[in-house]
Write an enzyme that holds these catalytic residues in place. Structure first.
Site, PDB file in Angstrom:
ATOM      1  N   ASP A  31      47.781  32.207  45.094  1.00  0.00           N
ATOM      2  CA  ASP A  31      48.550  33.185  44.328  1.00  0.00           C
ATOM      3  C   ASP A  31      49.940  32.708  43.923  1.00  0.00           C
ATOM      4  O   ASP A  31      50.496  33.151  42.930  1.00  0.00           O
ATOM      5  CB  ASP A  31      48.637  34.518  45.101  1.00  0.00           C
ATOM      6  CG  ASP A  31      49.088  34.335  46.547  1.00  0.00           C
ATOM      7  OD1 ASP A  31      49.159  33.188  47.036  1.00  0.00           O
ATOM      8  OD2 ASP A  31      49.364  35.359  47.206  1.00  0.00           O
ATOM      9  N   HIS A  32      50.512  31.791  44.706  1.00  0.00           N
ATOM     10  CA  HIS A  32      51.866  31.277  44.455  1.00  0.00           C
ATOM     11  C   HIS A  32      52.084  30.128  45.417  1.00  0.00           C
ATOM     12  O   HIS A  32      51.246  29.889  46.297  1.00  0.00           O
ATOM     13  CB  HIS A  32      52.915  32.378  44.689  1.00  0.00           C
ATOM     14  CG  HIS A  32      52.739  33.036  46.029  1.00  0.00           C
ATOM     15  ND1 HIS A  32      53.024  32.394  47.210  1.00  0.00           N
ATOM     16  CD2 HIS A  32      52.214  34.237  46.372  1.00  0.00           C
ATOM     17  CE1 HIS A  32      52.706  33.181  48.221  1.00  0.00           C
ATOM     18  NE2 HIS A  32      52.188  34.318  47.749  1.00  0.00           N
TER      19      HIS A  32
ATOM     20  N   HIS B  34      55.855  30.920  55.715  1.00  0.00           N
ATOM     21  CA  HIS B  34      57.031  31.778  55.933  1.00  0.00           C
ATOM     22  C   HIS B  34      57.690  31.473  57.272  1.00  0.00           C
ATOM     23  O   HIS B  34      58.896  31.380  57.374  1.00  0.00           O
ATOM     24  CB  HIS B  34      56.620  33.256  55.940  1.00  0.00           C
ATOM     25  CG  HIS B  34      56.324  33.789  54.572  1.00  0.00           C
ATOM     26  ND1 HIS B  34      57.265  33.864  53.585  1.00  0.00           N
ATOM     27  CD2 HIS B  34      55.184  34.286  54.026  1.00  0.00           C
ATOM     28  CE1 HIS B  34      56.727  34.380  52.499  1.00  0.00           C
ATOM     29  NE2 HIS B  34      55.448  34.639  52.736  1.00  0.00           N
TER      30      HIS B  34
ATOM     31  N   ASN C 218      55.358  43.477  45.662  1.00  0.00           N
ATOM     32  CA  ASN C 218      54.656  43.892  46.881  1.00  0.00           C
ATOM     33  C   ASN C 218      55.112  45.301  47.254  1.00  0.00           C
ATOM     34  O   ASN C 218      54.386  46.036  47.913  1.00  0.00           O
ATOM     35  CB  ASN C 218      54.965  42.943  48.035  1.00  0.00           C
ATOM     36  CG  ASN C 218      54.198  41.622  47.932  1.00  0.00           C
ATOM     37  OD1 ASN C 218      53.237  41.516  47.179  1.00  0.00           O
ATOM     38  ND2 ASN C 218      54.633  40.631  48.695  1.00  0.00           N
TER      39      ASN C 218
ATOM     40  N   TYR D  77      41.299  45.929  54.652  1.00  0.00           N
ATOM     41  CA  TYR D  77      42.064  44.742  54.996  1.00  0.00           C
ATOM     42  C   TYR D  77      42.445  44.703  56.474  1.00  0.00           C
ATOM     43  O   TYR D  77      42.909  45.681  57.039  1.00  0.00           O
ATOM     44  CB  TYR D  77      43.348  44.635  54.157  1.00  0.00           C
ATOM     45  CG  TYR D  77      44.040  43.324  54.427  1.00  0.00           C
ATOM     46  CD1 TYR D  77      43.493  42.135  53.977  1.00  0.00           C
ATOM     47  CD2 TYR D  77      45.216  43.270  55.184  1.00  0.00           C
ATOM     48  CE1 TYR D  77      44.088  40.916  54.260  1.00  0.00           C
ATOM     49  CE2 TYR D  77      45.821  42.056  55.467  1.00  0.00           C
ATOM     50  CZ  TYR D  77      45.242  40.884  54.997  1.00  0.00           C
ATOM     51  OH  TYR D  77      45.832  39.676  55.286  1.00  0.00           O
TER      52      TYR D  77
ATOM     53  N   THR E 139      52.578  38.050  46.469  1.00  0.00           N
ATOM     54  CA  THR E 139      51.142  38.144  46.722  1.00  0.00           C
ATOM     55  C   THR E 139      50.408  39.205  45.895  1.00  0.00           C
ATOM     56  O   THR E 139      49.425  38.909  45.215  1.00  0.00           O
ATOM     57  CB  THR E 139      50.905  38.416  48.216  1.00  0.00           C
ATOM     58  OG1 THR E 139      51.411  37.292  48.938  1.00  0.00           O
ATOM     59  CG2 THR E 139      49.429  38.583  48.538  1.00  0.00           C
TER      60      THR E 139
ATOM     61  N   LEU F  27      52.619  47.093  50.118  1.00  0.00           N
ATOM     62  CA  LEU F  27      51.361  46.499  50.600  1.00  0.00           C
ATOM     63  C   LEU F  27      51.046  46.929  52.018  1.00  0.00           C
ATOM     64  O   LEU F  27      49.915  46.825  52.484  1.00  0.00           O
ATOM     65  CB  LEU F  27      51.374  44.974  50.458  1.00  0.00           C
ATOM     66  CG  LEU F  27      52.392  44.110  51.204  1.00  0.00           C
ATOM     67  CD1 LEU F  27      51.967  43.793  52.619  1.00  0.00           C
ATOM     68  CD2 LEU F  27      52.546  42.793  50.460  1.00  0.00           C
TER      69      LEU F  27
ATOM     70  N   HIS G 239      58.767  32.718  48.780  1.00  0.00           N
ATOM     71  CA  HIS G 239      58.344  32.623  47.377  1.00  0.00           C
ATOM     72  C   HIS G 239      58.750  33.917  46.719  1.00  0.00           C
ATOM     73  O   HIS G 239      59.113  34.873  47.400  1.00  0.00           O
ATOM     74  CB  HIS G 239      56.829  32.394  47.290  1.00  0.00           C
ATOM     75  CG  HIS G 239      56.045  33.379  48.105  1.00  0.00           C
ATOM     76  ND1 HIS G 239      55.612  34.586  47.622  1.00  0.00           N
ATOM     77  CD2 HIS G 239      55.665  33.351  49.411  1.00  0.00           C
ATOM     78  CE1 HIS G 239      54.979  35.247  48.572  1.00  0.00           C
ATOM     79  NE2 HIS G 239      55.000  34.522  49.684  1.00  0.00           N
TER      80      HIS G 239
ATOM     81  N   ASP H 221      46.092  32.174  50.316  1.00  0.00           N
ATOM     82  CA  ASP H 221      47.426  32.712  50.032  1.00  0.00           C
ATOM     83  C   ASP H 221      48.510  31.656  50.288  1.00  0.00           C
ATOM     84  O   ASP H 221      48.518  30.991  51.325  1.00  0.00           O
ATOM     85  CB  ASP H 221      47.672  33.945  50.919  1.00  0.00           C
ATOM     86  CG  ASP H 221      48.791  34.813  50.374  1.00  0.00           C
ATOM     87  OD1 ASP H 221      49.864  34.273  50.053  1.00  0.00           O
ATOM     88  OD2 ASP H 221      48.585  36.034  50.258  1.00  0.00           O
TER      89      ASP H 221
HETATM   90  P1  AMP Z   1      53.802  38.109  50.845  1.00  0.00           P
HETATM   91  O1  AMP Z   1      53.844  36.768  51.460  1.00  0.00           O
HETATM   92  O2  AMP Z   1      54.885  38.988  51.367  1.00  0.00           O
HETATM   93  O3  AMP Z   1      53.791  38.092  49.354  1.00  0.00           O
HETATM   94  O4  AMP Z   1      52.428  38.803  51.288  1.00  0.00           O
HETATM   95  C1  AMP Z   1      51.494  38.156  52.102  1.00  0.00           C
HETATM   96  C2  AMP Z   1      50.867  39.127  53.027  1.00  0.00           C
HETATM   97  O5  AMP Z   1      50.075  40.065  52.312  1.00  0.00           O
HETATM   98  C3  AMP Z   1      49.896  38.453  53.978  1.00  0.00           C
HETATM   99  O6  AMP Z   1      50.483  38.153  55.217  1.00  0.00           O
HETATM  100  C4  AMP Z   1      48.765  39.434  54.125  1.00  0.00           C
HETATM  101  O7  AMP Z   1      48.612  39.908  55.444  1.00  0.00           O
HETATM  102  C5  AMP Z   1      49.113  40.575  53.191  1.00  0.00           C
HETATM  103  N1  AMP Z   1      47.917  40.965  52.458  1.00  0.00           N
HETATM  104  C6  AMP Z   1      47.103  40.164  51.754  1.00  0.00           C
HETATM  105  N2  AMP Z   1      46.074  40.833  51.214  1.00  0.00           N
HETATM  106  C7  AMP Z   1      46.220  42.116  51.606  1.00  0.00           C
HETATM  107  C8  AMP Z   1      45.479  43.293  51.371  1.00  0.00           C
HETATM  108  N3  AMP Z   1      44.366  43.279  50.630  1.00  0.00           N
HETATM  109  N4  AMP Z   1      45.937  44.443  51.922  1.00  0.00           N
HETATM  110  C9  AMP Z   1      47.076  44.457  52.651  1.00  0.00           C
HETATM  111  N5  AMP Z   1      47.819  43.361  52.901  1.00  0.00           N
HETATM  112  C10 AMP Z   1      47.410  42.200  52.386  1.00  0.00           C
HETATM  113 ZN    ZN Z   2      50.804  35.352  48.712  1.00  0.00          ZN
HETATM  114 ZN    ZN Z   3      54.027  35.003  51.364  1.00  0.00          ZN
END
Ligand code: AMP
Ligand code: ZN
Ligand code: ZN
Length: 418
Positions: free
Chosen positions: A248-249, A207, A103, A167, A82, A116, A355, A46
């Site tokens: 992913d980015h 982050h 998200n 998760y 993500t 999420l 991002h 990630d």
């Molecule tokens: P973001 O940076 O806000 O786009 O999202 C990143 C966060 O998504 C990470 O810190 C992960 O903990 C969370 N994440 C990744 N995969 C999953 C998943 N399958 N279920 C829940 N949270 C997730």
């Molecule tokens: Zn991500």
């Molecule tokens: Zn992120």
């Protein structure tokens, strides 16, 4: 023989399924025909920006990239977050078509919010509108397994991966790797031909400390060592495994001075009377209530008049190349921040890195795709491709028929294959 097989499965699965987070969704087996197919292990790091390998020089990833097949960069889909992008990678579709447009977002037909962090939402099939690669494989009698992937804990088109996990952000790398290894040691009829593995460390450090920090470097080295260890163990099994490493980015440095409020206090009150507001940072969604007290066109004009570092759009007129119009899950209007700027109705604390901005303004949002294995060319690189093009390439590798519409094309990604 059958009994010994059965015992082996029980023993292997028992050792990784002691936790309640491990799930076996069915009792399917690979047919004799599908057992002859190669294996694909899809690893997501990630937030691994396209240039991190050159910038920080992780030993294993550098050698993996240089000796295998790779793209200059992988262009994510908008918004560069993500969940939208893991689903784009997994379905070959843009967020407007796979349904995970952020998200967090609101789905008017369901009258429910997706986030999420909301377990009920992420496991609710109704949010997912496109067929992930693991479902395509399961439908065609190929077993799959996911060690985390957004969307993998929900039935989609009636199917889940044969093996999957709930998760948990803090699961140690060692547990993740050991379980993946155990999958490859299962008897042939129970061994997944497609498996995923996910690491969040690089995004989290990005982050918290920014993309130019020592902490990001350390996170990259940690993931690098884990993947190297897994690769070493996998090579001992002599299986035709193709390993694909993606992200992913990317990640951009955040300047705390680059924050702009979307509206004055007075305008903010007017907005909140008529819209549900979701998000802050690079993009904010505004969903109209049942009884709006205002006219969107006039409101947009008034907001945009004072907007210096962002622009608000009626959903139908967001920049065309973002492919971010055609979904009722996008706000009736959205405000999109300029590159590196953050916006919101109120000011919260900003991260050091973020991002979510357009994938067409500079390359900071771009991600990676490196691949190595019996079906990939050696020491070969192609130009930037879109992340929706991964799906048809994996389908081809596993000889899966795609009988539905996707947004991606195999035209460029097939160049990576032998
Ligand atoms: P973001 O940076 O806000 O786009 O999202 C990143 C966060 O998504 C990470 O810190 C992960 O903990 C969370 N994440 C990744 N995969 C999953 C998943 N399958 N279920 C829940 N949270 C997730
Ligand atoms: Zn991500
Ligand atoms: Zn992120």
């Amino acid at each position: 023989m059958k009994f010994i097989n059965f015992l082996a499965i029980l023993l292997t699965l028992a050792s990784c399924s002691t936790s309640k987070n491990y799930h076996t969704s069915n009792n399917r087996s690979n047919s004799l025909e599908t057992q002859k197919k190669p294996y694909v292990l899809l690893i997501s790091i990630d937030g691994y920006r396209w240039d991190y390998t050159d910038k920080y020089g992780p030993k294993f990833l550098k050698q993996f990239k240089e000796s295998g097949a790779s793209v200059k960069s992988l262009r994510p889909s908008y918004p560069t977050k993500t969940f939208p992008n893991h689903l784009s990678l997994a379905t070959g579709s843009y967020p407007v078509n796979h349904g995970i447009v952020g998200n967090s977002f609101y789905a008017p037909t369901m009258r429910e919010e997706y986030s999420l962090r909301n377990r009920e939402a992420v496991t609710d099939s109704r949010f997912y509108l496109a067929k992930p690669i693991w479902v395509l494989a399961e439908e065609q009698s190929l077993l799959t397994a996911t060690y985390f992937w957004p969307g993998s804990e929900s039935e989609i088109d009636g199917l889940l991966p044969s093996y999957y996990l709930t998760y948990n952000h803090s699961t140690p790398h060692e547990d993740r790797i050991n379980t993946v290894l155990k999958w490859y040691k299962l008897p042939e009829d129970k061994r997944p031909h497609l498996a995923t593995l996910y690491f969040s460390d690089v995004d989290s450090a990005g982050h918290k400390y920014g993309p130019n920090s020592n902490e990001v470097k350390n996170a990259i080295f940690k993931v690098d060592q884990s993947i190297e260890k897994l690769n070493t163990e996998l090579s001992k099994l002599n299986l035709p495994i193709n390993i694909i490493i993606v992200s992913d980015h990317g990640m951009a440095e955040v300047d705390p001075k680059k924050f702009e409020l979307i509206a004055s206090n007075e305008l903010k009150e007017e907005i909140e009377l008529s819209y549900k507001v979701i998000g802050s940072g690079p993009i904010v969604h505004f969903y109209m209530n049942d009884n709006p007290q205002t006219n969107t066109t006039s409101l947009l004009e008034r907001i945009n008049r004072n907007a210096d570092h962002f622009k608000c759009y009626d959903k139908a007129s967001t920049p065309k190349k973002l492919n971010f119009r055609d979904s009722d899950r996008i706000g009736d209007f959205v405000c999109i921040a300029n590159r590196d700027w953050s916006i919101g109705l109120t000011k919260g604390s900003l991260p050091k890195g973020n991002h979510g901005w357009s994938q067409y303004e500079g390359m900071d949002m771009h991600s990676i795709l490196y691949a190595k294995g019996p079906n990939f060319k050696d020491s070969f690189q192609i130009k930037t491709i879109n992340n929706i093009d991964l799906y048809p390439m994996i389908a081809k590798l596993l000889d899966l028929k795609i009988n539905h519409t996707i947004d991606g094309t195999i035209k460029y990604s097939k160049e990576l294959l032998k």
